[in-house]
Scaffold this motif. Structure first.
Motif, PDB file in Angstrom:
ATOM      1  N   LEU A 143      -2.170   1.100  -5.651  1.00  0.00           N
ATOM      2  CA  LEU A 143      -3.148   1.958  -4.972  1.00  0.00           C
ATOM      3  C   LEU A 143      -4.018   2.689  -5.985  1.00  0.00           C
ATOM      4  O   LEU A 143      -3.528   3.202  -6.990  1.00  0.00           O
ATOM      5  CB  LEU A 143      -2.422   2.975  -4.090  1.00  0.00           C
ATOM      6  N   ARG A 144      -5.322   2.747  -5.706  1.00  0.00           N
ATOM      7  CA  ARG A 144      -6.258   3.512  -6.523  1.00  0.00           C
ATOM      8  C   ARG A 144      -6.900   4.582  -5.633  1.00  0.00           C
ATOM      9  O   ARG A 144      -7.190   4.338  -4.467  1.00  0.00           O
ATOM     10  CB  ARG A 144      -7.343   2.612  -7.120  1.00  0.00           C
ATOM     11  N   VAL A 155     -15.995  -1.980   0.117  1.00  0.00           N
ATOM     12  CA  VAL A 155     -15.278  -1.899  -1.148  1.00  0.00           C
ATOM     13  C   VAL A 155     -14.342  -0.704  -1.285  1.00  0.00           C
ATOM     14  O   VAL A 155     -13.664  -0.573  -2.297  1.00  0.00           O
ATOM     15  CB  VAL A 155     -16.270  -1.914  -2.334  1.00  0.00           C
ATOM     16  N   GLN A 156     -14.282   0.165  -0.281  1.00  0.00           N
ATOM     17  CA  GLN A 156     -13.353   1.282  -0.358  1.00  0.00           C
ATOM     18  C   GLN A 156     -13.138   1.854   1.045  1.00  0.00           C
ATOM     19  O   GLN A 156     -13.884   1.563   1.980  1.00  0.00           O
ATOM     20  CB  GLN A 156     -13.870   2.387  -1.280  1.00  0.00           C
ATOM     21  N   LEU A 183      -8.330  -2.129  -1.513  1.00  0.00           N
ATOM     22  CA  LEU A 183      -9.406  -1.156  -1.386  1.00  0.00           C
ATOM     23  C   LEU A 183      -8.972   0.199  -1.928  1.00  0.00           C
ATOM     24  O   LEU A 183      -7.907   0.702  -1.564  1.00  0.00           O
ATOM     25  CB  LEU A 183      -9.802  -0.989   0.085  1.00  0.00           C
ATOM     26  N   PRO A 184      -9.758   0.821  -2.780  1.00  0.00           N
ATOM     27  CA  PRO A 184      -9.469   2.193  -3.208  1.00  0.00           C
ATOM     28  C   PRO A 184      -9.564   3.154  -2.023  1.00  0.00           C
ATOM     29  O   PRO A 184     -10.291   2.909  -1.055  1.00  0.00           O
ATOM     30  CB  PRO A 184     -10.566   2.490  -4.244  1.00  0.00           C
ATOM     31  N   PHE A 185      -8.845   4.255  -2.138  1.00  0.00           N
ATOM     32  CA  PHE A 185      -8.862   5.322  -1.149  1.00  0.00           C
ATOM     33  C   PHE A 185      -9.679   6.471  -1.736  1.00  0.00           C
ATOM     34  O   PHE A 185      -9.278   7.082  -2.724  1.00  0.00           O
ATOM     35  CB  PHE A 185      -7.431   5.774  -0.846  1.00  0.00           C
ATOM     36  N   GLU A 223      -3.792   6.005 -14.694  1.00  0.00           N
ATOM     37  CA  GLU A 223      -3.609   4.662 -14.162  1.00  0.00           C
ATOM     38  C   GLU A 223      -4.179   4.485 -12.754  1.00  0.00           C
ATOM     39  O   GLU A 223      -4.663   3.399 -12.420  1.00  0.00           O
ATOM     40  CB  GLU A 223      -2.114   4.314 -14.145  1.00  0.00           C
ATOM     41  N   HIS A 224      -4.139   5.517 -11.940  1.00  0.00           N
ATOM     42  CA  HIS A 224      -4.418   5.358 -10.511  1.00  0.00           C
ATOM     43  C   HIS A 224      -5.655   6.079 -10.001  1.00  0.00           C
ATOM     44  O   HIS A 224      -6.095   5.789  -8.880  1.00  0.00           O
ATOM     45  CB  HIS A 224      -3.214   5.847  -9.696  1.00  0.00           C
ATOM     46  N   VAL A 225      -6.196   7.028 -10.738  1.00  0.00           N
ATOM     47  CA  VAL A 225      -7.219   7.912 -10.192  1.00  0.00           C
ATOM     48  C   VAL A 225      -8.532   7.766 -10.954  1.00  0.00           C
ATOM     49  O   VAL A 225      -8.548   7.636 -12.175  1.00  0.00           O
ATOM     50  CB  VAL A 225      -6.746   9.387 -10.235  1.00  0.00           C
TER      51      VAL A 225
END
Length: 376
Positions: free
Chosen positions: A253-254, A168-169, A197-199, A296-298
C-alpha cells in the motif's frame, strides 16, 4: 511561494517547457452537483432538485475570487476549473505538464451519514470525470472518489472503476470519523492493493458533517485556523497508519499526503522514531522505525510548501524527509493559492528537481519515465 493567478508568459517559460516535462499531482476540475446530476439515479436527481444537495458545508476561503484564481474563470462564463481549453492554455500546455492528476472539487459527500447517497454521488463524479475530462485529453488521469465512511461501498466503487488505466489513485478528504490507520478502513486498502492504486488524503472537510473536530482542542472559527491545523490532522492519520500496523497488513500500500504542507513532517518523524524506541513493546507489530515506513510507503505533495527563515534550513528539512524519494509537485490549479512550476519551490539541483517534478510521481502512478516522455 504562492501566486493568486497565472503569470504572464515569458521566454523563460518556453525554455522551461523544452527542458523538463512535469507531472502535476493535484488539478481540481469542476465536478459539482450540476455537472454530475445526469449521472445520479433518478430518485436522487429528484431529491436534489426538490431539496438541494444536503451535503455538509465548508468554511469561507480567504483568497482569490471565490477561493479561485481570478483569471481561471472562463470569459464566456462558468466556474474556475470547468473549462478544459482554458486549463490547457493556462497550465498544461504552458508548463509542459506531461500528466495531470485530477482530484475533483468538493468532497462534501464524504462527510454525510447517508451512505447510499454518498456512494451514488461518488459514482456519478467518477463517471462524469471519465466521460468529460479523461476522454478529452490523454495527459489527464483520474482519482477514484469513494464514500470512505462506508468501506464496503467504497471498495465496491474502487472495484468498479479502479481497474481503468486512466484512474491512478483513490482519493479521500482529510476530515474523517476515525484515523485512517484504523482497521475499519481495511476493505478500502484491500481494494487499493487489488488494483495497485495509492490512497491519497487531500485536505478538506475537517470538522464537517460526521467528521471529527478539526483540532484536538475542538472547533475553530476562521479558515486560517483550519488551514494551520490541517498538518496535525494529517499527522494523526500518518501515525495511525504506522502504529496500527496498516503497512504490515498491506505491505504494497502507498499513501499520499496532499496539500497540508511538507516540512512539518521532519520533526514528526523524529518524534515518532523517538517514542517508538521507548514504547514499541505496546506495538510489537511495528517492526521498523516509523521513519522507515514513511520512506517506503508515503509520498507528500509540494503545495503549499512551507517557507523557512533561510535556505539552509529548508534544504536540511527536505533532506530529512528524503525529498528525492517522497516529494511530488502539485499546483492546486485553479485554487487561489495556485503554485505554478515556476514559483512552487526555490531553485533545486537538477537531479532533485527531476525527481520532484516528474520521477517520483511517475514511479508511484506507473507513468512513462521522464526520458521516454521527453522523446515521445
Amino acid at each position: 511561494m504562492q501566486t493568486s493567478q497565472a503569470e504572464t508568459p515569458s521566454p523563460a517559460d518556453k525554455k522551461s517547457k523544452a527542458k523538463r516535462p512535469i507531472i502535476d499531482c493535484d488539478i481540481h476540475q469542476i465536478s459539482g452537483l450540476e455537472e454530475i446530476k445526469p449521472y445520479l439515479p433518478r430518485h436522487y436527481r429528484e431529491m436534489v432538485e426538490a431539496y438541494g444537495p444536503a451535503y455538509p458545508g465548508g468554511m469561507h476561503f480567504n483568497g482569490g475570487v471565490g477561493g479561485r484564481m481570478a483569471d481561471a474563470y472562463p470569459e464566456e462564463g462558468g466556474r474556475a476549473g470547468s473549462d478544459l481549453a482554458l486549463m490547457q492554455r493556462q497550465h498544461l500546455d504552458r508548463y509542459n505538464v506531461a500528466y495531470g492528476i485530477l482530484t475533483g472539487e468538493g468532497y462534501g459527500m464524504q462527510a454525510t451519514i447517508n451512505y447510499d447517497y454518498a456512494a451514488a454521488t461518488c459514482s456519478a463524479i467518477n463517471d462524469y470525470t471519465i466521460e468529460h475530462w479523461l476522454s478529452r485529453d490523454s495527459r489527464l488521469r483520474g482519482s477514484v472518489m469513494i464514500p470512505k465512511q462506508e468501506p464496503r461501498l467504497a471498495a465496491k466503487e474502487i472495484d468498479r472503476v479502479g481497474g481503468r488505466a486512466d484512474m491512478v489513485q483513490v482519493i479521500v478528504c482529510n476530515g474523517a470519523t476515525l484515523p485512517y490507520g484504523n482497521r475499519y478502513y481495511d476493505p478500502i486498502y484491500e481494494a487499493c492493493v487489488r488494483h495497485n492504486l495509492p490512497f491519497t488524503i487531500h485536505v478538506g472537510l475537517e470538522g464537517e458533517g460526521i467528521n471529527s473536530p478539526p483540532t484536538g482542542a475542538g472547533y475553530v472559527t476562521n479558515y486560517i485556523e483550519t488551514r494551520c491545523a490541517r498538518p496535525s490532522t494529517m499527522a494523526a492519520h500518518l501515525a495511525s497508519f504506522i502504529f496500527e500496523g496498516t503497512f504490515e497488513r498491506f505491505p504494497t500500500l502507498r499513501v499520499v499526503l496532499q496539500e497540508a504542507g511538507v516540512l512539518w513532517l521532519a520533526p514528526l518523524l523524529w518524534k515518532m522514531d523517538q517514542e517508538w524506541k521507548g514504547l514499541r513493546v505496546q506495538t510489537p507489530w511495528v517492526r521498523k522505525r516509523p521513519s522507515e515506513y514513511f520512506r517506503e510507503h508515503v509520498r507528500v505533495t509540494t503545495q503549499p510548501i512551507d517557507e523557512t527563515p533561510n535556505r539552509a534550513l529548508f534544504d536540511a528539512l527536505l533532506d530529512s524527509i528524503h525529498a528525492d524519494e517522497t516529494l511530488m509537485y502539485c499546483s492546486d490549479y485553479p485554487h487561489w493559492d495556485y503554485d505554478s512550476p515556476k514559483q512552487a519551490l526555490p531553485r533545486l539541483a537538477d537531479a532533485l528537481a527531476d525527481r520532484v517534478y516528474y520521477d517520483n510521481a511517475a514511479e508511484l502512478y506507473g507513468l512513462p519515465t521522464r526520458e521516454k516522455e521527453a522523446k515521445g
